[in-house]
Write a protein that holds these residues in place. Structure first.
Motif, PDB file in Angstrom:
ATOM      1  N   VAL A 157       0.861  -1.188   0.000  1.00 48.95           N
ATOM      2  CA  VAL A 157       0.000   0.000   0.000  1.00 48.95           C
ATOM      3  C   VAL A 157       0.891   1.229   0.000  1.00 48.95           C
ATOM      4  O   VAL A 157       1.939   1.256   0.641  1.00 48.95           O
ATOM      5  CB  VAL A 157      -0.988   0.025   1.189  1.00 48.95           C
ATOM      6  N   ALA A 158       0.471   2.244  -0.719  1.00 50.48           N
ATOM      7  CA  ALA A 158       1.274   3.457  -0.848  1.00 50.48           C
ATOM      8  C   ALA A 158       1.196   4.318   0.414  1.00 50.48           C
ATOM      9  O   ALA A 158       2.105   5.092   0.688  1.00 50.48           O
ATOM     10  CB  ALA A 158       0.819   4.260  -2.063  1.00 50.48           C
ATOM     11  N   ALA A 159       0.150   4.169   1.183  1.00 53.20           N
ATOM     12  CA  ALA A 159      -0.043   5.008   2.371  1.00 53.20           C
ATOM     13  C   ALA A 159       0.953   4.646   3.475  1.00 53.20           C
ATOM     14  O   ALA A 159       1.371   3.493   3.591  1.00 53.20           O
ATOM     15  CB  ALA A 159      -1.466   4.838   2.898  1.00 53.20           C
ATOM     16  N   PRO A 160       1.311   5.640   4.295  1.00 46.59           N
ATOM     17  CA  PRO A 160       2.189   5.370   5.433  1.00 46.59           C
ATOM     18  C   PRO A 160       1.389   4.755   6.589  1.00 46.59           C
ATOM     19  O   PRO A 160       0.175   4.930   6.662  1.00 46.59           O
ATOM     20  CB  PRO A 160       2.706   6.755   5.819  1.00 46.59           C
ATOM     21  N   PRO A 161       2.063   4.052   7.483  1.00 51.86           N
ATOM     22  CA  PRO A 161       1.353   3.448   8.621  1.00 51.86           C
ATOM     23  C   PRO A 161       1.120   4.467   9.746  1.00 51.86           C
ATOM     24  O   PRO A 161       1.551   4.283  10.884  1.00 51.86           O
ATOM     25  CB  PRO A 161       2.304   2.331   9.055  1.00 51.86           C
ATOM     26  N   VAL A 162       0.460   5.550   9.423  1.00 46.25           N
ATOM     27  CA  VAL A 162       0.201   6.634  10.369  1.00 46.25           C
ATOM     28  C   VAL A 162      -1.300   6.932  10.362  1.00 46.25           C
ATOM     29  O   VAL A 162      -1.912   7.016   9.289  1.00 46.25           O
ATOM     30  CB  VAL A 162       0.990   7.908   9.962  1.00 46.25           C
ATOM     31  N   ASP A 163      -1.887   7.078  11.539  1.00 46.54           N
ATOM     32  CA  ASP A 163      -3.309   7.423  11.661  1.00 46.54           C
ATOM     33  C   ASP A 163      -4.218   6.468  10.880  1.00 46.54           C
ATOM     34  O   ASP A 163      -5.200   6.899  10.268  1.00 46.54           O
ATOM     35  CB  ASP A 163      -3.569   8.868  11.211  1.00 46.54           C
ATOM     36  N   HIS A 164      -3.888   5.216  10.850  1.00 48.89           N
ATOM     37  CA  HIS A 164      -4.680   4.161  10.190  1.00 48.89           C
ATOM     38  C   HIS A 164      -4.803   4.342   8.676  1.00 48.89           C
ATOM     39  O   HIS A 164      -5.665   3.747   8.045  1.00 48.89           O
ATOM     40  CB  HIS A 164      -6.068   4.037  10.819  1.00 48.89           C
ATOM     41  N   LYS A 165      -3.963   5.192   8.092  1.00 50.63           N
ATOM     42  CA  LYS A 165      -4.033   5.422   6.647  1.00 50.63           C
ATOM     43  C   LYS A 165      -3.716   4.154   5.861  1.00 50.63           C
ATOM     44  O   LYS A 165      -4.363   3.861   4.857  1.00 50.63           O
ATOM     45  CB  LYS A 165      -3.091   6.551   6.238  1.00 50.63           C
ATOM     46  N   ALA A 166      -2.710   3.392   6.295  1.00 50.04           N
ATOM     47  CA  ALA A 166      -2.348   2.157   5.588  1.00 50.04           C
ATOM     48  C   ALA A 166      -3.487   1.142   5.675  1.00 50.04           C
ATOM     49  O   ALA A 166      -3.794   0.462   4.691  1.00 50.04           O
ATOM     50  CB  ALA A 166      -1.056   1.569   6.149  1.00 50.04           C
TER      51      ALA A 166
END
Length: 103
Positions: free
Chosen positions: A44-53
């Motif tokens: 996944v392109a999203a970072p593992p911050v604030d449940h974004k991933a």
């Protein structure tokens, strides 16, 4: 309806399946990459911050399977790479869309 599921899919109810995944956040592009041990590897392109991933993981799986985001949720592994997802939908998803990684 298949009777033999890949190792990363387990039927857990009449309209529910558990999908065991390994997630790699901060990838260039989101998508299914193959296997990681006995789990389906997903980038996944999203970072593992604030449940974004996790949100992107749910969206990626739902999109690939052709189901709604609300039909997919993280069952365990909220903060780790090793996650179990639960998929609850009336009609069984077409698991072939995930790819053929049984070999």
């Amino acid at each position: 309806m298949p009777t033999n599921y890949p190792v990363y899919i387990k039927k857990v109810g009449p309209h529910a399946w558990k999908l065991c995944v390994w997630v790699q956040p901060r990838a260039k592009k989101s998508g299914i990459q193959g296997m990681y041990g006995d789990r389906l590897k997903i980038k996944v392109a999203a970072p593992p911050v604030d449940h974004k991933a996790n949100q992107e993981l749910v969206g990626t799986i739902a999109s690939v399977l052709g189901i709604k985001n609300r039909d997919v949720r993280v069952l365990s592994g909220e903060t780790g790479r090793k996650k179990d997802l639960i998929i609850e939908t009336e009609k069984e998803p077409c698991w072939d869309r995930l790819g053929d990684f049984s070999a």
